[in-house]
Design a protein around this motif. Sequence first.
Motif, PDB file in Angstrom:
ATOM      1  N   GLU A  64      53.993  88.831  30.528  1.00  0.00           N
ATOM      2  CA  GLU A  64      53.102  87.676  30.437  1.00  0.00           C
ATOM      3  C   GLU A  64      53.794  86.482  29.794  1.00  0.00           C
ATOM      4  OE1 GLU A  64      49.620  87.518  31.626  1.00  0.00           O
ATOM      5  OE2 GLU A  64      50.750  89.052  32.687  1.00  0.00           O
ATOM      6  N   PHE A  65      54.433  86.700  28.646  1.00  0.00           N
ATOM      7  CA  PHE A  65      55.083  85.642  27.876  1.00  0.00           C
ATOM      8  C   PHE A  65      56.372  86.177  27.270  1.00  0.00           C
ATOM      9  CE2 PHE A  65      50.630  84.181  27.494  1.00  0.00           C
ATOM     10  CZ  PHE A  65      50.777  82.841  27.820  1.00  0.00           C
ATOM     11  N   ASP A  81      57.278  76.857  27.760  1.00  0.00           N
ATOM     12  CA  ASP A  81      58.472  76.070  28.034  1.00  0.00           C
ATOM     13  C   ASP A  81      59.631  76.880  28.600  1.00  0.00           C
ATOM     14  OD1 ASP A  81      57.192  73.797  27.193  1.00  0.00           O
ATOM     15  OD2 ASP A  81      58.048  73.832  25.170  1.00  0.00           O
ATOM     16  N   ILE A  82      59.426  78.159  28.852  1.00  0.00           N
ATOM     17  CA  ILE A  82      60.474  79.000  29.418  1.00  0.00           C
ATOM     18  C   ILE A  82      59.863  79.872  30.510  1.00  0.00           C
ATOM     19  CG2 ILE A  82      60.198  80.669  27.527  1.00  0.00           C
ATOM     20  CD1 ILE A  82      63.189  81.373  27.898  1.00  0.00           C
ATOM     21  N   LEU A  83      60.456  79.835  31.703  1.00  0.00           N
ATOM     22  CA  LEU A  83      59.914  80.566  32.849  1.00  0.00           C
ATOM     23  C   LEU A  83      60.606  81.907  33.070  1.00  0.00           C
ATOM     24  CD1 LEU A  83      59.628  77.601  35.379  1.00  0.00           C
ATOM     25  CD2 LEU A  83      57.974  78.362  33.654  1.00  0.00           C
ATOM     26  N   GLY A  84      61.845  82.004  32.636  1.00  0.00           N
ATOM     27  CA  GLY A  84      62.606  83.230  32.831  1.00  0.00           C
ATOM     28  C   GLY A  84      63.786  83.261  31.895  1.00  0.00           C
ATOM     29  N   LEU A  85      64.406  84.440  31.798  1.00  0.00           N
ATOM     30  CA  LEU A  85      65.529  84.598  30.889  1.00  0.00           C
ATOM     31  C   LEU A  85      66.413  85.742  31.350  1.00  0.00           C
ATOM     32  CD1 LEU A  85      66.776  83.768  28.082  1.00  0.00           C
ATOM     33  CD2 LEU A  85      65.391  85.608  27.111  1.00  0.00           C
ATOM     34  N   PRO A 113      53.727  81.450  32.015  1.00  0.00           N
ATOM     35  CA  PRO A 113      54.384  80.141  32.110  1.00  0.00           C
ATOM     36  C   PRO A 113      54.702  79.745  33.554  1.00  0.00           C
ATOM     37  CG  PRO A 113      55.322  81.392  30.307  1.00  0.00           C
ATOM     38  CD  PRO A 113      54.425  82.330  31.070  1.00  0.00           C
ATOM     39  N   ILE A 114      55.068  80.711  34.395  1.00  0.00           N
ATOM     40  CA  ILE A 114      55.334  80.394  35.802  1.00  0.00           C
ATOM     41  C   ILE A 114      54.050  79.945  36.490  1.00  0.00           C
ATOM     42  CG2 ILE A 114      55.978  81.374  38.047  1.00  0.00           C
ATOM     43  CD1 ILE A 114      58.115  83.035  36.545  1.00  0.00           C
ATOM     44  N   LEU A 115      52.943  80.632  36.221  1.00  0.00           N
ATOM     45  CA  LEU A 115      51.666  80.233  36.816  1.00  0.00           C
ATOM     46  C   LEU A 115      51.241  78.848  36.325  1.00  0.00           C
ATOM     47  CD1 LEU A 115      49.640  83.578  36.705  1.00  0.00           C
ATOM     48  CD2 LEU A 115      50.731  82.495  38.695  1.00  0.00           C
ATOM     49  N   ASP A 116      51.503  78.559  35.054  1.00  0.00           N
ATOM     50  CA  ASP A 116      51.180  77.249  34.504  1.00  0.00           C
ATOM     51  C   ASP A 116      52.009  76.166  35.199  1.00  0.00           C
ATOM     52  OD1 ASP A 116      49.749  75.728  32.315  1.00  0.00           O
ATOM     53  OD2 ASP A 116      51.832  75.208  31.842  1.00  0.00           O
ATOM     54  N   TYR A 117      53.288  76.423  35.370  1.00  0.00           N
ATOM     55  CA  TYR A 117      54.168  75.479  36.067  1.00  0.00           C
ATOM     56  C   TYR A 117      53.666  75.267  37.498  1.00  0.00           C
ATOM     57  CZ  TYR A 117      58.379  73.419  38.066  1.00  0.00           C
ATOM     58  OH  TYR A 117      59.255  72.590  38.716  1.00  0.00           O
ATOM     59  N   TRP A 118      53.323  76.357  38.173  1.00  0.00           N
ATOM     60  CA  TRP A 118      52.824  76.305  39.550  1.00  0.00           C
ATOM     61  C   TRP A 118      51.584  75.425  39.655  1.00  0.00           C
ATOM     62  CZ3 TRP A 118      48.905  80.172  41.502  1.00  0.00           C
ATOM     63  CH2 TRP A 118      48.666  80.040  42.875  1.00  0.00           C
ATOM     64  N   SER A 119      50.684  75.557  38.682  1.00  0.00           N
ATOM     65  CA  SER A 119      49.434  74.795  38.737  1.00  0.00           C
ATOM     66  C   SER A 119      49.656  73.291  38.581  1.00  0.00           C
ATOM     67  CB  SER A 119      48.454  75.286  37.664  1.00  0.00           C
ATOM     68  OG  SER A 119      48.871  74.867  36.370  1.00  0.00           O
TER      69      SER A 119
END
Length: 157
Positions: A64-65, A81-85, A113-119
Amino acid sequence: MGTVPSIKASASASASAEVSSAVAWDDVKAPSAADFESLAQTAYDRLPDEFRALCADLIINVTEFPEDDVLKELEIESPFDILGLFTGVGLPQQGSGPQTGQMPNMIHLYRRPILDYWSEHDESLGTIVTHVLVHEIGHHFGFSDEDMEAIEAGAER
């Protein structure tokens, strides 16, 4: 009790409302963790074969985070502020053999965070997941941004 004000829509807003009302919005939900893992697997499967062949030992983990220690170590204020690592030892830093006690190399995809970016952006969720996946795998290989763009462009759509 007050009255509900009437809403007057312009012609374009009216047409948009007709399209919007055609979608069953009550049934639309964000992808679950399982759906997101499936989406990540599909994005990975679409990457060029020669690229995937080099990724045999990588583990892709959807959470999730990011963990609090990751945020602290990277000095990131918000988990959004971070989508992947990529965590582990990248190929350029590895020696000729595996080190004793070395944790496996992992790509972490952060669902919320990815879903937030997508929205907030005009891109498909699959495109965003593919971008994050390629970018993080690129860190494993020590690829340049140009290399990663070429790999992303080679992904099947």
